[in-house]
Design a protein around this motif. Sequence first.
Motif, PDB file in Angstrom:
ATOM      1  N   UNK A 653       0.651  -1.179   0.009  1.00 37.68           N
ATOM      2  CA  UNK A 653       0.139   0.073  -0.154  1.00 37.68           C
ATOM      3  C   UNK A 653       0.918   1.133   0.067  1.00 37.68           C
ATOM      4  N   UNK A 654       0.141   2.361  -0.132  1.00 37.92           N
ATOM      5  CA  UNK A 654       0.943   3.597  -0.080  1.00 37.92           C
ATOM      6  C   UNK A 654       0.360   4.672   0.649  1.00 37.92           C
ATOM      7  N   UNK A 655       0.748   5.574   1.026  1.00 42.12           N
ATOM      8  CA  UNK A 655       0.448   7.039   1.486  1.00 42.12           C
ATOM      9  C   UNK A 655       1.073   8.152   0.941  1.00 42.12           C
ATOM     10  N   UNK A 656       0.223   9.314   0.768  1.00 40.90           N
ATOM     11  CA  UNK A 656       0.787  10.682   0.658  1.00 40.90           C
ATOM     12  C   UNK A 656       0.977  11.542   1.875  1.00 40.90           C
ATOM     13  N   UNK A 657       2.198  11.959   2.172  1.00 36.48           N
ATOM     14  CA  UNK A 657       2.229  12.512   3.474  1.00 36.48           C
ATOM     15  C   UNK A 657       3.323  13.606   3.587  1.00 36.48           C
ATOM     16  N   UNK A 658       3.302  14.636   4.454  1.00 37.51           N
ATOM     17  CA  UNK A 658       4.254  15.524   4.567  1.00 37.51           C
ATOM     18  C   UNK A 658       5.568  14.990   5.122  1.00 37.51           C
ATOM     19  N   UNK A 659       6.462  15.595   5.018  1.00 39.75           N
ATOM     20  CA  UNK A 659       7.980  14.891   5.389  1.00 39.75           C
ATOM     21  C   UNK A 659       8.266  15.885   6.438  1.00 39.75           C
ATOM     22  N   UNK A 660       8.800  15.561   7.568  1.00 39.17           N
ATOM     23  CA  UNK A 660       9.367  16.644   8.259  1.00 39.17           C
ATOM     24  C   UNK A 660      10.967  15.969   8.812  1.00 39.17           C
ATOM     25  N   UNK A 661      11.660  17.065   8.964  1.00 34.07           N
ATOM     26  CA  UNK A 661      13.045  16.652   9.308  1.00 34.07           C
ATOM     27  C   UNK A 661      13.350  16.012  10.558  1.00 34.07           C
ATOM     28  N   UNK A 662      13.883  15.008  10.912  1.00 33.00           N
ATOM     29  CA  UNK A 662      14.191  14.504  12.134  1.00 33.00           C
ATOM     30  C   UNK A 662      15.562  13.695  12.043  1.00 33.00           C
ATOM     31  N   UNK A 663      16.614  14.393  12.338  1.00 34.12           N
ATOM     32  CA  UNK A 663      17.831  13.513  12.204  1.00 34.12           C
ATOM     33  C   UNK A 663      18.102  12.510  13.303  1.00 34.12           C
ATOM     34  N   UNK A 664      17.096  12.211  14.070  1.00 35.62           N
ATOM     35  CA  UNK A 664      17.336  10.977  15.023  1.00 35.62           C
ATOM     36  C   UNK A 664      16.846   9.598  14.241  1.00 35.62           C
ATOM     37  N   UNK A 665      16.082  10.025  13.178  1.00 35.51           N
ATOM     38  CA  UNK A 665      15.738   8.949  12.189  1.00 35.51           C
ATOM     39  C   UNK A 665      17.240   8.488  11.452  1.00 35.51           C
ATOM     40  N   UNK A 666      17.361   7.370  11.414  1.00 36.23           N
ATOM     41  CA  UNK A 666      18.580   6.967  10.731  1.00 36.23           C
ATOM     42  C   UNK A 666      18.669   7.211   9.086  1.00 36.23           C
ATOM     43  N   UNK A 667      19.543   7.314   8.477  1.00 33.56           N
ATOM     44  CA  UNK A 667      19.606   7.454   6.893  1.00 33.56           C
ATOM     45  C   UNK A 667      19.120   5.994   6.430  1.00 33.56           C
ATOM     46  N   UNK A 668      18.181   6.068   5.662  1.00 34.37           N
ATOM     47  CA  UNK A 668      17.850   4.998   4.790  1.00 34.37           C
ATOM     48  C   UNK A 668      16.380   4.379   5.574  1.00 34.37           C
ATOM     49  N   UNK A 669      15.939   5.451   6.387  1.00 35.02           N
ATOM     50  CA  UNK A 669      14.693   4.907   6.932  1.00 35.02           C
ATOM     51  C   UNK A 669      13.600   6.126   7.060  1.00 35.02           C
ATOM     52  N   UNK A 670      12.333   5.654   7.286  1.00 35.50           N
ATOM     53  CA  UNK A 670      11.429   6.805   7.188  1.00 35.50           C
ATOM     54  C   UNK A 670      10.507   6.297   8.387  1.00 35.50           C
ATOM     55  N   UNK A 671      10.103   7.172   9.317  1.00 40.67           N
ATOM     56  CA  UNK A 671       9.225   6.976  10.523  1.00 40.67           C
ATOM     57  C   UNK A 671       8.035   7.523  10.345  1.00 40.67           C
ATOM     58  N   UNK A 672       6.999   6.628  10.449  1.00 35.00           N
ATOM     59  CA  UNK A 672       5.645   7.291  10.248  1.00 35.00           C
ATOM     60  C   UNK A 672       4.666   6.937  11.338  1.00 35.00           C
ATOM     61  N   UNK A 673       4.175   7.539  12.352  1.00 33.29           N
ATOM     62  CA  UNK A 673       3.135   7.243  13.322  1.00 33.29           C
ATOM     63  C   UNK A 673       2.018   6.649  12.784  1.00 33.29           C
ATOM     64  N   UNK A 674       1.310   5.551  13.420  1.00 31.94           N
ATOM     65  CA  UNK A 674      -0.057   5.124  12.685  1.00 31.94           C
ATOM     66  C   UNK A 674      -1.211   5.503  13.113  1.00 31.94           C
ATOM     67  N   UNK A 675      -1.251   6.764  13.707  1.00 31.92           N
ATOM     68  CA  UNK A 675      -2.482   7.223  14.227  1.00 31.92           C
ATOM     69  C   UNK A 675      -3.326   8.185  13.274  1.00 31.92           C
ATOM     70  N   UNK A 676      -3.159   8.189  11.829  1.00 33.73           N
ATOM     71  CA  UNK A 676      -3.692   9.037  10.999  1.00 33.73           C
ATOM     72  C   UNK A 676      -4.333   8.307   9.895  1.00 33.73           C
ATOM     73  N   UNK A 677      -5.606   8.441   9.832  1.00 28.87           N
ATOM     74  CA  UNK A 677      -6.357   7.699   8.875  1.00 28.87           C
ATOM     75  C   UNK A 677      -5.985   8.149   7.359  1.00 28.87           C
TER      76      UNK A 677
END
Length: 708
Positions: A653-677
């Motif tokens: 599946x896929x989602x369209x989403x705004x990206x935010x900067x978080x340098x704690x997220x490692x290179x090569x990874x995307x973090x997405x919270x699961x609360x948003x329909x």
Amino acid sequence: GSQVVDRQVDSVCPFCGVGCLLTYNVKDERIVSVDGRDGPANHGRLCVKGRFGFDYAHHPQRLTKPLIRRPGVPKDPGAAPRPGDWGAVFREASWDEALALASGELARLRDTHGKKALAGFGSAKGSNEEAYLFQKLVRTGFGSNNVDHCTRLCHASSVAALLEGVGSGAVSNQVNDVAHSDLIFVIGSNPTANHPVAATWMKNAAQRGAKIVLADPRVTDIGRHAWRTLQFKADTDVAMLNALIHAIIEEGLADEAFLRERASNYEALRENVRGYSPEAMAPICGIAAETLREVARAYATAQGAMILWGMGVSQHVHGTDNARCLIALATVAGQIGKPGSGLHPLRGQNNVQGASDAGLIPMMFPNYQRVDDAGAHQWFEQFWGMPLDRAPGYTVVEIMHKALAPDSDPHKVRGMYIMGENPAMSDPDLNHARHALASLEHLVVQDIFMTETAWLADVVLPATAWPEKTGTVSNTDRMVQLGRRAVAPPGEAKPDLWIIQQLAQRMGLRWNYEGEESGVASVYEEMRQAMHAAISGITWERLQRESSVTYPCLDADDPGQPTVFIDRFATADGRVKLVPADIIPAAERPDTDYPFVLITGRQLEHWHTGSMTRRASVLDAIEPMATASMNQQDLDTLGLEAGDVITVRSRRGEVAIHVRRDDGTPCGAVFIPFAYYEAAANLMTNPVLDPFGKIPEFKYCAVSVQRG
Ligand code: SF4
């Protein structure tokens, strides 16, 4: 302030597993503010959710009448729910009509297709009494053990390892025991966001000199307080933990006396970690060998060192192995069975510990008594006065598969009763899960809002929010805590306990729980008996007086046991069983088509599927929309800027989403919270399961990231 309110009612926070005690301030039958109370887990502290996240209870979208799906309206798993505008899909009904339809259809499916045709999901955000009655209804009324809840998605693997290793799935030491630790090992957890008040105890400990070690592929706020941060490569937990164990043994720091007297299978463990030297594991996990050795030494030589972990450990195909390594680490260093040490899997929902204790588990009766154990089976048949199925039931993800099984499958699930859970948002591979829910012949959903799951229901039953009822919840620290009714439910909404009993009676069970608030006290007392020793000293009457009592609590004079395993472990032979683990890779690795790793989780302001917190005005104002976190380096490589819209896509599946900067997220990874329909992370997650805990691999799947 208290002078302007009509009354103050003492209760418990409805959100995370920390279990902060609080007071609801009520004016004109509405909660107007919340104060922290001096509870044993919070000492007056509250986080932003507990303090400001209360007005969801008065939200205009609350369900106030039973609803029945209009004839001929198809269940479209792809359609967006309209929680404030459901009139084209459902019509209002009386309680009598809705209950008759729900119980009649479930009974018909059971009688036509057999007992395995039904399943139930209870809730980790309801009370212990609701959890207990719900599983009793499924086992005695539906006739099978097909009952589960979101613990399956959260700590099932940790519990599998703990039951095997130490004989009990609960924590060995309470969070605020970090006051006695001089090393605090936090792994796979973002406590500032997910267990905020617990995080404050860790930070206080660091202020007085304790060393925090944060081990996580994603560095979060607690890292600012850490002595060492091990930002290991995602999915390499076993490599890193075995290297720590190897170093402790090789450097002569193992607690040989403890291992001799209190552990079994040490030889096999030692043999297994021989090949896992820090030097060999450094390139695999991405942490320098000397750093691994330094942390191993500090952990082993601490007076007290506690391990606290979250879903980053448990939600992998090797989640059980990860937890086995943590048990082995603590045991080899003798860091368990004393103050300031031990093992603490941080529970996510306010009552996930209690709901599990109460028996919302397909293979276990209350208090983890196995359904296929002859003695336990006989005891419960007698206690409940009903024949019971001996076969363990299906788990959450298995039930979704069984809903889509061919008609010829004798175990095809055709009808479900879901109370207070939202699998149409929380299950992995949501397209599959939503199809499964939509394909059911009859789905009954009991909730306070028109959730994404309720949108696919045949009958929707309006229930009460937490401040509208009395009941107990058990927090991550094994504290049984009493919540009290502060306000009345809206419209015709009814207490969950009442609804469960109505369905049970209409399905032929002769239940009779008398007393105030749907007999909550008598349900509690029955549950206390069913749980045998564990909570036998915690009577309803004592809870009225003390509000919070820690278990194990054996009798009325027992103050409760905050630290366990001091003399013996809860296993049959009283010893901790060490179980060696080897590296098993994630089921789906990044490749050229899907080069990034998706990590899902939560953020401070929103809790789980967001049904409550996104309707709490302050929390919604702080975090109003879905965002994906990425490292600045990855943003640069992809030519993105914070705020851009990206499409994140997996094979599912896929989602369209705004990206935010978080340098704690490692290179090569995307973090997405699961609360948003509107950008549901679980559309993409992989439903592959850990073989022991049957927990899905929420923390690792391959995705692509594109602009727009
Ligand atoms: Fe509620 Fe958890 Fe926050 Fe405490 S830390 S106020 S229990 S959400």
